[in-house]
Design a protein around this motif. Structure first.
Motif: not given
Length: 124
Positions: A64-75
């Motif tokens: 999935v590298k280059g196609r998927f992006t993981i992110s987070r919003d701690n708030a």
């Protein structure tokens, strides 16, 4: 205890995009390493992506590298998986997972908490 709830799955054509969300409640979210895994019919559950506390440490499966992006919003106590250029082989149930740890983990047995999963189907 940590409760996790995924959303955002669905049916999409190959080449399309989806954004999965995972809402967390319970323990202090900012101290949780978060991960995404997936399981296709007849296959083992496999690692997709993981993210550390601050969001700066991220890890991806090669597929999935280059196609998927993981992110987070701690708030918002949430983690996301942006999936672009989807392929039929991405079809699976996608699970959000959490563990109280110092660094992101790629092994499913490391994670203590799991959501119920959300279905992603990519048509050719």
């Amino acid at each position: 205890q940590v409760q996790l709830a995924e959303s955002g799955g669905g049916l999409v054509q190959a080449g399309g995009s989806l954004r999965l969300s995972c809402a967390a409640s319970g323990r202090t979210f900012s101290r949780l390493v978060m991960g995404w895994f997936r399981q296709a019919p007849g296959k083992e559950r496999e690692f997709v992506a993981a993210i550390g506390w601050s969001g700066r440490g991220t890890y991806y499966a090669d597929s999935v590298k280059g196609r998927f992006t993981i992110s987070r919003d701690n708030a918002q106590n949430a983690v996301y998986l942006q999936m672009n250029t989807l392929k039929p082989e991405d079809t699976a149930v996608y699970y959000c997972a959490a563990v109280q740890a110092l660094v992101p983990a790629t092994l499913k047995n490391t994670y203590d908490y799991w959501g119920q999963g959300t279905q992603v189907t990519v048509s050719s």
